[in-house]
Design an enzyme around this catalytic site. Structure first.
Site, PDB file in Angstrom:
ATOM      1  N   LYS A 191       1.785   9.536  -3.131  1.00  0.00           N
ATOM      2  CA  LYS A 191       1.355   9.999  -1.811  1.00  0.00           C
ATOM      3  C   LYS A 191       0.206  11.012  -1.946  1.00  0.00           C
ATOM      4  O   LYS A 191      -0.189  11.354  -3.052  1.00  0.00           O
ATOM      5  CB  LYS A 191       2.529  10.607  -1.044  1.00  0.00           C
TER       6      LYS A 191
HETATM    7  C1  LIG Z   1       7.059   6.280  -0.355  1.00  0.00           C
HETATM    8  C2  LIG Z   1       7.730   5.884   0.887  1.00  0.00           C
HETATM    9  C3  LIG Z   1       9.081   6.202   1.117  1.00  0.00           C
HETATM   10  C4  LIG Z   1       9.962   6.834   0.070  1.00  0.00           C
HETATM   11  O1  LIG Z   1       9.533   8.094  -0.328  1.00  0.00           O
HETATM   12  P1  LIG Z   1      10.317   8.820  -1.546  1.00  0.00           P
HETATM   13  O2  LIG Z   1       9.834  10.226  -1.465  1.00  0.00           O
HETATM   14  O3  LIG Z   1       9.865   8.127  -2.790  1.00  0.00           O
HETATM   15  O4  LIG Z   1      11.753   8.678  -1.297  1.00  0.00           O
HETATM   16  C5  LIG Z   1       9.631   5.878   2.337  1.00  0.00           C
HETATM   17  N1  LIG Z   1       8.914   5.252   3.279  1.00  0.00           N
HETATM   18  C6  LIG Z   1       7.619   4.915   3.098  1.00  0.00           C
HETATM   19  C7  LIG Z   1       6.870   4.249   4.198  1.00  0.00           C
HETATM   20  C8  LIG Z   1       6.995   5.201   1.888  1.00  0.00           C
HETATM   21  O5  LIG Z   1       5.723   4.832   1.690  1.00  0.00           O
END
Ligand SMILES: *Cc1c(COP(=O)(O)O)cnc(C)c1O
Length: 386
Positions: A191
Protein backbone atom coordinates in the site's frame (compact mmCIF):
# COMPACT_ATOMS: atom_id res chain seq x y z
CA UNK A 1 29.91 -12.66 -22.84
CA UNK A 2 28.66 -11.77 -26.32
CA UNK A 3 27.99 -8.22 -27.29
CA UNK A 4 24.23 -8.72 -27.41
CA UNK A 5 24.06 -10.07 -23.87
CA UNK A 6 26.12 -7.16 -22.70
CA UNK A 7 23.76 -4.74 -24.38
CA UNK A 8 20.79 -6.38 -22.72
CA UNK A 9 22.50 -6.18 -19.36
CA UNK A 10 23.30 -2.52 -19.74
CA UNK A 11 19.77 -1.55 -20.70
CA UNK A 12 17.84 -4.02 -18.60
CA UNK A 13 16.14 -2.57 -15.55
CA UNK A 14 14.53 -4.46 -12.71
CA UNK A 15 11.31 -2.80 -11.63
CA UNK A 16 9.16 -4.27 -8.89
CA UNK A 17 5.38 -3.93 -8.94
CA UNK A 18 5.53 -2.19 -5.54
CA UNK A 19 8.28 -1.23 -3.09
CA UNK A 20 7.97 0.71 0.13
CA UNK A 21 10.11 3.79 0.71
CA UNK A 22 11.67 3.13 4.10
CA UNK A 23 15.11 4.14 5.24
CA UNK A 24 17.06 6.07 7.78
CA UNK A 25 14.13 8.02 9.24
CA UNK A 26 12.10 4.87 9.91
CA UNK A 27 15.19 3.15 11.27
CA UNK A 28 15.88 6.01 13.67
CA UNK A 29 12.21 6.11 14.66
CA UNK A 30 12.23 2.54 15.99
CA UNK A 31 15.18 3.37 18.23
CA UNK A 32 13.03 5.26 20.69
CA UNK A 33 10.65 2.43 21.63
CA UNK A 34 13.53 -0.05 21.56
CA UNK A 35 15.59 2.05 23.98
CA UNK A 36 12.63 2.87 26.23
CA UNK A 37 11.44 -0.72 26.44
CA UNK A 38 7.80 0.13 25.68
CA UNK A 39 7.25 -2.11 22.67
CA UNK A 40 3.57 -2.91 22.45
CA UNK A 41 0.74 -0.43 21.83
CA UNK A 42 1.71 2.71 23.73
CA UNK A 43 2.70 6.34 23.18
CA UNK A 44 3.94 5.92 19.59
CA UNK A 45 0.75 4.22 18.48
CA UNK A 46 -1.25 6.96 20.20
CA UNK A 47 0.74 9.62 18.36
CA UNK A 48 0.29 7.82 15.04
CA UNK A 49 -3.45 7.51 15.66
CA UNK A 50 -3.83 11.20 16.42
CA UNK A 51 -1.87 12.25 13.35
CA UNK A 52 -3.79 9.81 11.15
CA UNK A 53 -7.14 11.08 12.47
CA UNK A 54 -6.08 14.69 11.86
CA UNK A 55 -4.95 13.97 8.30
CA UNK A 56 -8.23 12.22 7.50
CA UNK A 57 -10.39 14.76 9.36
CA UNK A 58 -11.99 12.09 11.53
CA UNK A 59 -12.61 11.95 15.28
CA UNK A 60 -11.20 8.51 16.06
CA UNK A 61 -8.36 6.46 14.60
CA UNK A 62 -7.56 3.07 16.17
CA UNK A 63 -4.45 1.24 15.02
CA UNK A 64 -4.44 -2.55 14.73
CA UNK A 65 -2.53 -5.38 13.09
CA UNK A 66 -3.89 -5.19 9.51
CA UNK A 67 -6.77 -3.95 7.39
CA UNK A 68 -8.24 -7.43 7.67
CA UNK A 69 -8.38 -7.22 11.47
CA UNK A 70 -9.58 -3.60 11.23
CA UNK A 71 -12.55 -4.78 9.13
CA UNK A 72 -13.17 -7.68 11.50
CA UNK A 73 -13.23 -5.33 14.51
CA UNK A 74 -15.70 -3.01 12.77
CA UNK A 75 -18.09 -5.83 11.84
CA UNK A 76 -17.98 -7.37 15.33
CA UNK A 77 -18.54 -3.94 16.93
CA UNK A 78 -21.54 -3.42 14.64
CA UNK A 79 -22.96 -6.71 15.86
CA UNK A 80 -22.67 -8.62 12.56
CA UNK A 81 -23.28 -12.31 13.25
CA UNK A 82 -24.77 -15.54 11.94
CA UNK A 83 -27.92 -15.04 9.82
CA UNK A 84 -26.75 -11.56 8.77
CA UNK A 85 -25.74 -10.62 5.24
CA UNK A 86 -23.03 -8.15 4.26
CA UNK A 87 -22.80 -6.79 0.71
CA UNK A 88 -19.30 -6.80 -0.82
CA UNK A 89 -17.95 -6.25 -4.34
CA UNK A 90 -17.03 -9.35 -6.37
CA UNK A 91 -13.69 -7.86 -7.49
CA UNK A 92 -11.51 -7.08 -4.46
CA UNK A 93 -8.89 -8.58 -2.18
CA UNK A 94 -10.14 -11.83 -0.63
CA UNK A 95 -10.06 -10.35 2.90
CA UNK A 96 -13.07 -8.10 2.18
CA UNK A 97 -15.25 -11.19 1.91
CA UNK A 98 -13.39 -13.34 4.45
CA UNK A 99 -14.06 -10.94 7.34
CA UNK A 100 -17.79 -11.41 6.79
CA UNK A 101 -17.33 -15.16 7.07
CA UNK A 102 -15.27 -14.71 10.29
CA UNK A 103 -18.46 -13.29 11.83
CA UNK A 104 -20.51 -16.27 10.71
CA UNK A 105 -22.40 -14.00 8.30
CA UNK A 106 -22.95 -14.40 4.55
CA UNK A 107 -21.12 -12.29 1.97
CA UNK A 108 -23.51 -11.14 -0.76
CA UNK A 109 -21.58 -10.16 -3.86
CA UNK A 110 -22.26 -7.27 -6.21
CA UNK A 111 -20.65 -6.93 -9.61
CA UNK A 112 -18.27 -4.06 -10.33
CA UNK A 113 -18.10 -1.23 -12.85
CA UNK A 114 -15.13 -1.81 -15.13
CA UNK A 115 -14.40 1.88 -15.59
CA UNK A 116 -13.75 2.38 -11.86
CA UNK A 117 -13.18 -1.25 -10.68
CA UNK A 118 -15.52 -0.41 -7.80
CA UNK A 119 -18.92 -1.76 -6.77
CA UNK A 120 -21.60 -0.89 -9.36
CA UNK A 121 -24.15 1.19 -7.40
CA UNK A 122 -26.88 0.29 -9.92
CA UNK A 123 -26.67 -3.34 -8.78
CA UNK A 124 -26.80 -2.71 -5.04
CA UNK A 125 -30.53 -2.10 -4.44
CA UNK A 126 -31.64 -5.57 -5.57
CA UNK A 127 -29.15 -7.23 -3.19
CA UNK A 128 -30.60 -5.66 -0.05
CA UNK A 129 -32.77 -7.95 2.09
CA UNK A 130 -34.11 -7.82 5.65
CA UNK A 131 -30.92 -9.56 6.72
CA UNK A 132 -28.52 -7.01 5.20
CA UNK A 133 -26.48 -5.62 8.07
CA UNK A 134 -23.86 -3.60 6.18
CA UNK A 135 -22.27 -2.81 2.85
CA UNK A 136 -18.48 -2.93 2.56
CA UNK A 137 -17.61 -0.36 -0.10
CA UNK A 138 -14.05 -0.93 -1.34
CA UNK A 139 -11.99 1.99 -2.63
CA UNK A 140 -10.03 -0.22 -5.00
CA UNK A 141 -6.52 0.83 -6.03
CA UNK A 142 -7.04 4.15 -4.20
CA UNK A 143 -10.14 5.36 -6.09
CA UNK A 144 -13.08 5.98 -3.75
CA UNK A 145 -16.27 4.04 -4.43
CA UNK A 146 -19.30 6.11 -5.43
CA UNK A 147 -20.56 6.38 -1.87
CA UNK A 148 -23.43 8.78 -2.60
CA UNK A 149 -24.87 6.48 -5.25
CA UNK A 150 -24.44 3.42 -3.01
CA UNK A 151 -26.19 5.05 -0.04
CA UNK A 152 -28.96 6.25 -2.36
CA UNK A 153 -29.41 2.66 -3.54
CA UNK A 154 -29.55 1.35 0.04
CA UNK A 155 -30.47 4.30 2.28
CA UNK A 156 -31.02 2.25 5.43
CA UNK A 157 -27.87 0.12 5.30
CA UNK A 158 -24.70 1.32 7.06
CA UNK A 159 -21.63 1.56 4.85
CA UNK A 160 -18.21 0.36 5.98
CA UNK A 161 -15.27 1.54 3.89
CA UNK A 162 -12.56 -0.91 2.91
CA UNK A 163 -10.02 1.87 2.52
CA UNK A 164 -7.04 -0.53 2.44
CA UNK A 165 -5.71 1.21 -0.68
CA UNK A 166 -7.04 4.67 0.06
CA UNK A 167 -4.89 6.40 2.70
CA UNK A 168 -5.01 10.09 1.84
CA UNK A 169 -7.66 9.66 -0.86
CA UNK A 170 -10.88 11.66 -1.03
CA UNK A 171 -14.36 11.63 -2.57
CA UNK A 172 -15.97 14.92 -3.63
CA UNK A 173 -13.57 16.68 -1.27
CA UNK A 174 -14.39 14.42 1.71
CA UNK A 175 -11.52 12.26 3.00
CA UNK A 176 -11.65 8.49 2.77
CA UNK A 177 -12.25 7.26 6.30
CA UNK A 178 -15.19 9.61 6.87
CA UNK A 179 -17.55 8.36 4.16
CA UNK A 180 -19.36 5.62 6.10
CA UNK A 181 -19.92 4.54 9.71
CA UNK A 182 -16.34 3.31 9.92
CA UNK A 183 -13.36 2.63 7.65
CA UNK A 184 -10.41 0.23 7.58
CA UNK A 185 -6.95 1.13 6.19
CA UNK A 186 -3.94 -1.09 5.45
CA UNK A 187 -0.23 -0.49 6.01
CA UNK A 188 0.96 -3.59 4.19
CA UNK A 189 4.09 -2.79 2.12
CA UNK A 190 2.02 -3.05 -1.07
CA UNK A 191 0.00 0.00 0.00
CA UNK A 192 0.98 3.67 -0.18
CA UNK A 193 2.39 3.94 3.37
CA UNK A 194 3.54 1.01 5.47
CA UNK A 195 4.29 -0.28 8.94
CA UNK A 196 5.32 -3.77 7.73
CA UNK A 197 1.93 -5.18 8.57
CA UNK A 198 -0.66 -2.91 10.11
CA UNK A 199 -4.09 -1.38 9.88
CA UNK A 200 -6.27 1.45 11.16
CA UNK A 201 -9.95 1.88 11.93
CA UNK A 202 -11.41 5.35 11.60
CA UNK A 203 -14.86 6.50 12.71
CA UNK A 204 -16.71 9.48 14.13
CA UNK A 205 -18.97 7.54 16.50
CA UNK A 206 -17.75 7.62 20.14
CA UNK A 207 -19.55 4.45 21.25
CA UNK A 208 -18.33 2.46 18.25
CA UNK A 209 -14.76 3.68 18.83
CA UNK A 210 -14.91 2.66 22.52
CA UNK A 211 -16.14 -0.78 21.62
CA UNK A 212 -13.48 -1.27 18.94
CA UNK A 213 -10.77 -0.17 21.39
CA UNK A 214 -11.92 -2.89 23.82
CA UNK A 215 -12.33 -5.58 21.15
CA UNK A 216 -8.81 -4.86 19.89
CA UNK A 217 -7.30 -5.70 23.27
CA UNK A 218 -9.00 -8.92 24.47
CA UNK A 219 -12.19 -7.04 25.40
CA UNK A 220 -10.38 -5.26 28.26
CA UNK A 221 -12.21 -2.27 29.72
CA UNK A 222 -9.03 -0.14 29.84
CA UNK A 223 -5.91 -0.25 27.65
CA UNK A 224 -2.59 -1.42 29.04
CA UNK A 225 -1.16 2.06 28.75
CA UNK A 226 -4.11 3.59 30.63
CA UNK A 227 -3.73 0.98 33.34
CA UNK A 228 0.04 1.36 33.71
CA UNK A 229 -0.17 5.13 33.86
CA UNK A 230 -3.34 5.20 36.00
CA UNK A 231 -3.61 5.31 39.81
CA UNK A 232 -4.00 1.53 40.26
CA UNK A 233 -1.74 -0.23 37.74
CA UNK A 234 -1.87 -3.41 39.86
CA UNK A 235 -5.59 -3.94 39.23
CA UNK A 236 -6.49 -5.88 36.09
CA UNK A 237 -9.28 -4.58 33.84
CA UNK A 238 -12.72 -6.08 33.40
CA UNK A 239 -13.44 -8.27 30.39
CA UNK A 240 -17.06 -7.97 29.40
CA UNK A 241 -16.67 -8.59 25.68
CA UNK A 242 -15.16 -11.46 23.70
CA UNK A 243 -12.16 -9.61 22.27
CA UNK A 244 -9.02 -10.32 20.27
CA UNK A 245 -5.40 -9.33 20.39
CA UNK A 246 -5.21 -7.08 17.34
CA UNK A 247 -2.91 -4.45 18.86
CA UNK A 248 -0.28 -2.65 16.80
CA UNK A 249 3.22 -2.51 18.34
CA UNK A 250 4.86 0.80 19.22
CA UNK A 251 7.70 -0.11 16.84
CA UNK A 252 5.15 -0.04 14.03
CA UNK A 253 3.50 3.08 15.43
CA UNK A 254 6.86 4.89 15.28
CA UNK A 255 7.36 3.81 11.64
CA UNK A 256 3.77 4.71 10.76
CA UNK A 257 4.21 8.23 12.09
CA UNK A 258 7.21 8.81 9.82
CA UNK A 259 5.44 7.26 6.84
CA UNK A 260 2.31 9.34 7.39
CA UNK A 261 4.45 12.46 7.14
CA UNK A 262 5.36 11.39 3.59
CA UNK A 263 1.86 10.39 2.48
CA UNK A 264 0.98 13.51 0.53
CA UNK A 265 4.35 13.59 -1.22
CA UNK A 266 3.94 9.92 -2.17
CA UNK A 267 0.45 10.50 -3.57
CA UNK A 268 1.58 13.60 -5.47
CA UNK A 269 4.41 11.68 -7.15
CA UNK A 270 2.16 8.73 -7.94
CA UNK A 271 -0.45 11.03 -9.45
CA UNK A 272 2.16 12.72 -11.63
CA UNK A 273 3.45 9.41 -12.98
CA UNK A 274 -0.06 8.01 -13.39
CA UNK A 275 -0.78 10.99 -15.64
CA UNK A 276 2.44 10.28 -17.54
CA UNK A 277 1.44 6.64 -18.09
CA UNK A 278 -2.01 7.73 -19.29
CA UNK A 279 -0.49 10.10 -21.84
CA UNK A 280 2.05 7.55 -23.05
CA UNK A 281 -0.39 4.64 -23.31
CA UNK A 282 -3.23 6.62 -24.87
CA UNK A 283 -2.21 5.75 -28.43
CA UNK A 284 -2.13 1.98 -27.88
CA UNK A 285 -5.44 0.47 -28.96
CA UNK A 286 -5.25 -2.73 -26.91
CA UNK A 287 -4.67 -1.17 -23.50
CA UNK A 288 -7.09 0.97 -21.48
CA UNK A 289 -5.42 2.89 -18.66
CA UNK A 290 -7.47 3.87 -15.59
CA UNK A 291 -9.18 7.26 -15.60
CA UNK A 292 -7.48 10.11 -13.76
CA UNK A 293 -9.91 11.16 -11.03
CA UNK A 294 -9.61 13.84 -8.40
CA UNK A 295 -8.85 12.49 -4.96
CA UNK A 296 -7.45 9.15 -6.12
CA UNK A 297 -4.76 7.75 -3.81
CA UNK A 298 -3.02 5.81 -6.64
CA UNK A 299 -2.17 2.70 -4.66
CA UNK A 300 -1.81 0.91 -8.01
CA UNK A 301 -2.03 1.66 -11.73
CA UNK A 302 -4.33 -0.95 -13.23
CA UNK A 303 -4.96 -1.20 -16.99
CA UNK A 304 -7.25 -3.41 -19.03
CA UNK A 305 -5.95 -5.53 -21.88
CA UNK A 306 -8.22 -6.03 -24.90
CA UNK A 307 -7.18 -9.46 -26.07
CA UNK A 308 -8.98 -9.05 -29.40
CA UNK A 309 -6.51 -6.35 -30.33
CA UNK A 310 -3.45 -7.10 -28.22
CA UNK A 311 -0.36 -8.71 -29.76
CA UNK A 312 -0.49 -11.44 -27.08
CA UNK A 313 -2.95 -12.66 -24.43
CA UNK A 314 -2.72 -10.83 -21.08
CA UNK A 315 -0.69 -13.50 -19.33
CA UNK A 316 1.84 -13.65 -22.14
CA UNK A 317 2.13 -9.87 -22.07
CA UNK A 318 2.90 -10.11 -18.34
CA UNK A 319 5.49 -12.79 -19.10
CA UNK A 320 7.11 -10.71 -21.86
CA UNK A 321 7.32 -7.69 -19.55
CA UNK A 322 8.76 -9.85 -16.76
CA UNK A 323 11.49 -11.00 -19.15
CA UNK A 324 12.36 -7.32 -19.60
CA UNK A 325 12.61 -6.91 -15.81
CA UNK A 326 9.19 -5.31 -15.40
CA UNK A 327 6.90 -6.83 -12.77
CA UNK A 328 3.17 -6.76 -13.42
CA UNK A 329 0.20 -8.41 -11.70
CA UNK A 330 -3.49 -8.99 -12.37
CA UNK A 331 -5.36 -6.10 -10.68
CA UNK A 332 -6.81 -8.36 -7.99
CA UNK A 333 -9.25 -11.30 -7.78
CA UNK A 334 -12.81 -12.08 -8.71
CA UNK A 335 -13.26 -13.34 -5.16
CA UNK A 336 -16.51 -15.21 -5.85
CA UNK A 337 -14.46 -17.53 -8.08
CA UNK A 338 -11.85 -18.37 -5.42
CA UNK A 339 -12.00 -21.94 -4.14
CA UNK A 340 -13.19 -21.53 -0.56
CA UNK A 341 -15.84 -18.86 -1.16
CA UNK A 342 -17.09 -20.53 -4.34
CA UNK A 343 -17.59 -23.85 -2.53
CA UNK A 344 -18.97 -22.42 0.67
CA UNK A 345 -21.55 -20.18 -0.98
CA UNK A 346 -22.21 -22.20 -4.19
CA UNK A 347 -21.07 -19.46 -6.54
CA UNK A 348 -20.44 -19.65 -10.29
CA UNK A 349 -17.90 -17.72 -12.38
CA UNK A 350 -20.69 -16.36 -14.61
CA UNK A 351 -22.59 -14.85 -11.68
CA UNK A 352 -20.45 -11.70 -11.78
CA UNK A 353 -19.29 -11.27 -15.37
CA UNK A 354 -17.62 -7.86 -15.00
CA UNK A 355 -15.58 -9.03 -12.00
CA UNK A 356 -14.57 -12.08 -14.02
CA UNK A 357 -13.40 -9.89 -16.92
CA UNK A 358 -11.43 -7.73 -14.48
CA UNK A 359 -9.85 -10.89 -13.09
CA UNK A 360 -8.83 -12.09 -16.56
CA UNK A 361 -7.91 -8.90 -18.36
CA UNK A 362 -6.56 -6.39 -15.82
CA UNK A 363 -2.85 -5.74 -15.45
CA UNK A 364 -1.20 -3.58 -12.81
CA UNK A 365 2.04 -2.01 -14.03
CA UNK A 366 4.72 -0.68 -11.66
CA UNK A 367 3.86 2.53 -9.81
CA UNK A 368 5.71 3.26 -6.59
CA UNK A 369 7.84 5.90 -4.97
CA UNK A 370 11.20 4.23 -5.44
CA UNK A 371 10.84 4.48 -9.21
CA UNK A 372 12.73 7.22 -11.03
CA UNK A 373 11.94 8.92 -14.33
CA UNK A 374 13.99 6.41 -16.36
CA UNK A 375 11.99 3.55 -14.84
CA UNK A 376 8.66 5.01 -15.92
CA UNK A 377 10.02 5.71 -19.40
CA UNK A 378 11.37 2.17 -19.62
CA UNK A 379 7.99 0.68 -18.72
CA UNK A 380 6.08 2.89 -21.18
CA UNK A 381 8.56 2.14 -24.01
CA UNK A 382 8.48 -1.59 -23.30
CA UNK A 383 4.67 -1.66 -23.54
CA UNK A 384 4.67 0.42 -26.74
CA UNK A 385 7.10 -1.99 -28.38
CA UNK A 386 5.32 -5.22 -27.48
C1 LIG B 1 -4.64 -5.10 0.94
C2 LIG B 1 -6.11 -5.15 1.03
C3 LIG B 1 -6.75 -5.70 2.15
C4 LIG B 1 -6.00 -6.40 3.26
O1 LIG B 1 -5.11 -5.58 3.93
P1 LIG B 1 -4.15 -6.25 5.05
O2 LIG B 1 -3.60 -5.07 5.78
O3 LIG B 1 -3.10 -6.99 4.29
O4 LIG B 1 -4.98 -7.12 5.89
C5 LIG B 1 -8.12 -5.64 2.22
N1 LIG B 1 -8.84 -5.09 1.23
C6 LIG B 1 -8.27 -4.56 0.13
C7 LIG B 1 -9.13 -3.93 -0.92
C8 LIG B 1 -6.89 -4.59 -0.01
O5 LIG B 1 -6.32 -4.10 -1.12
Amino acid sequence: MCLNCLKVNIHMRKIEIAMPVTGKEEWLAVKEPLMSGWLTQGPKVAEFEQAFAARHEVKHALACTSCTTALHLILVAMGVGPSDEVIVPAFTWVATANVVVYCGATPVFVDVDRTTYNMDPAQVACKVTERTKAIIAVHLFGLCADIDAISEAAPDVPIVEDAACAAGASYKGRPAGTLGVAAAFSFHPRKTITTGEGGMVTCNDNALADKIAMLRSHGASVSEEQRHLGPKPYLLPEFNLLGFNYRMTDLQGAVGLVQLGKLDTFIGERRKWAQYYCRELRGIDWITPPEISDGCGWQAFVCQVDEEKSPLPRNEIMEALQSMGISTRPGTHAVHALGYLREQFSLEDEDYPEAMKCDRFTMAIPLHNRMVEEDFKYVAEAIKHL
